[in-house]
Design an enzyme around this catalytic site. Structure first.
Site, PDB file in Angstrom:
ATOM      1  N   LYS A 155      -9.844  -1.961   6.290  1.00 21.10           N
ATOM      2  CA  LYS A 155     -10.445  -3.265   6.052  1.00 21.10           C
ATOM      3  C   LYS A 155     -11.474  -3.588   7.128  1.00 21.10           C
ATOM      4  O   LYS A 155     -11.242  -3.351   8.324  1.00 21.10           O
ATOM      5  CB  LYS A 155      -9.365  -4.347   6.048  1.00 21.10           C
ATOM      6  CG  LYS A 155      -9.901  -5.755   5.804  1.00 21.10           C
ATOM      7  CD  LYS A 155      -8.812  -6.804   5.934  1.00 21.10           C
ATOM      8  CE  LYS A 155      -7.845  -6.732   4.780  1.00 21.10           C
ATOM      9  NZ  LYS A 155      -6.797  -7.782   4.875  1.00 21.10           N
ATOM     10  N   TRP A 162       0.840  -1.210   0.000  1.00 19.95           N
ATOM     11  CA  TRP A 162       0.000   0.000   0.000  1.00 19.95           C
ATOM     12  C   TRP A 162       0.870   1.254   0.000  1.00 19.95           C
ATOM     13  O   TRP A 162       0.543   2.239  -0.657  1.00 19.95           O
ATOM     14  CB  TRP A 162      -0.949  -0.012   1.196  1.00 19.95           C
ATOM     15  CG  TRP A 162      -2.180  -0.854   0.977  1.00 19.95           C
ATOM     16  CD1 TRP A 162      -2.277  -1.977   0.217  1.00 19.95           C
ATOM     17  CD2 TRP A 162      -3.482  -0.616   1.503  1.00 19.95           C
ATOM     18  NE1 TRP A 162      -3.566  -2.463   0.254  1.00 19.95           N
ATOM     19  CE2 TRP A 162      -4.320  -1.650   1.032  1.00 19.95           C
ATOM     20  CE3 TRP A 162      -4.011   0.358   2.339  1.00 19.95           C
ATOM     21  CZ2 TRP A 162      -5.670  -1.724   1.362  1.00 19.95           C
ATOM     22  CZ3 TRP A 162      -5.363   0.283   2.682  1.00 19.95           C
ATOM     23  CH2 TRP A 162      -6.185  -0.745   2.197  1.00 19.95           C
ATOM     24  N   ASP A 205      -4.823  -1.811   6.013  1.00 20.57           N
ATOM     25  CA  ASP A 205      -5.185  -3.124   5.472  1.00 20.57           C
ATOM     26  C   ASP A 205      -4.938  -4.192   6.536  1.00 20.57           C
ATOM     27  O   ASP A 205      -4.740  -5.360   6.227  1.00 20.57           O
ATOM     28  CB  ASP A 205      -4.356  -3.417   4.211  1.00 20.57           C
ATOM     29  CG  ASP A 205      -4.835  -4.656   3.461  1.00 20.57           C
ATOM     30  OD1 ASP A 205      -6.047  -4.939   3.493  1.00 20.57           O
ATOM     31  OD2 ASP A 205      -4.001  -5.345   2.851  1.00 20.57           O
TER      32      ASP A 205
END
Length: 233
Positions: free
Chosen positions: A188, A82, A148
């Site tokens: 997430k 990311w 994430d």
């Protein structure tokens, strides 16, 4: 030479993995899935540290929050995919002339291999004073906080859901402390989105909140991502 476009020819391209002595069936299935996953191959070909890079790429294609000049915090950034995407999108290396230069800050409990254009630190973002430390490293508030992170699987669906929601809540509360007005929070969650209490809090603090499953998320995965934009401050 003409290409073979028959169904049989396509099936022959699938890599099959035999169960080896000492390897569990679940591990064999995972390995076969990895070998046949187009996103895994793309990540390898394009130099990303994992297929997860395409999740944030796809989210940004839709919601446009990684813009040149943005200051970005990636929580639980290992292995770094990311951050790699963010570096390119916000022009952290200053390679796009005429565009503002951004700042990418990655934090994780474990040591992460350096990433060109990103500033990486070992930090427990839930520790006291972590928000002030993040703002100090950024030299100001953030435009984007993204995560994430996923808790280790227990094999119990309800327990795993609670764990990942708890991580999302912790990430959200740090975002509330470090984002500047108009900022974006991406994290997430599991199928069904964030828990009602967190969803309500996000809707109160941001102008828009969406729960989305990007194409790069595996079809058999229960993960989704919450994208909250327009932080009210």
């Amino acid at each position: 030479m003409a290409k073979n476009t028959s169904g049989r020819g396509q099936r022959d391209l699938t890599v099959k993995v035999k169960t080896a002595r000492g390897r569990k069936l679940s591990s064999t299935r995972w390995l076969q899935r990895q070998l046949n996953d187009p996103y895994v191959k793309r990540a390898r070909d394009e130099g990303f540290r994992g297929r997860a890079a395409f999740k944030i790429l796809e989210l940004d294609e839709k919601y446009r929050f990684l813009v040149p000049g943005a200051r970005v915090v990636d929580l639980g950034c290992a292995p770094g995919g990311w951050c790699q995407v963010a570096v390119s999108r916000v022009n952290a290396l200053g390679e796009r002339s005429g565009k503002a230069r951004g700042h990418v800050l990655g934090v994780d409990l474990q040591e992460v291999e350096p990433i060109a254009g990103a500033e990486i630190h070992q930090l427990d973002f839930m520790a006291d004073g972590a928000d002030e430390q993040v703002k100090s490293w950024l030299d100001g508030p953030a435009d984007v906080v993204m995560s994430d992170m996923a808790a280790s699987s227990s094999g119990h669906k309800a327990t795993d859901h609670l764990r990942i929601v708890a991580l999302c809540e912790a990430a959200a509360h740090l975002a509330f402390d470090v984002l500047q007005p108009g900022g974006t929070f991406v994290a997430k969650v599991l199928q069904g989105g964030a828990e009602d209490s967190l969803q309500a809090e996000l809707k109160r603090r941001f102008k828009s909140v969406a729960n989305v499953k990007p194409p790069a998320s595996r079809s058999d995965s229960s993960e989704k991502f919450v994208v909250a934009q327009g932080f009210r401050g």
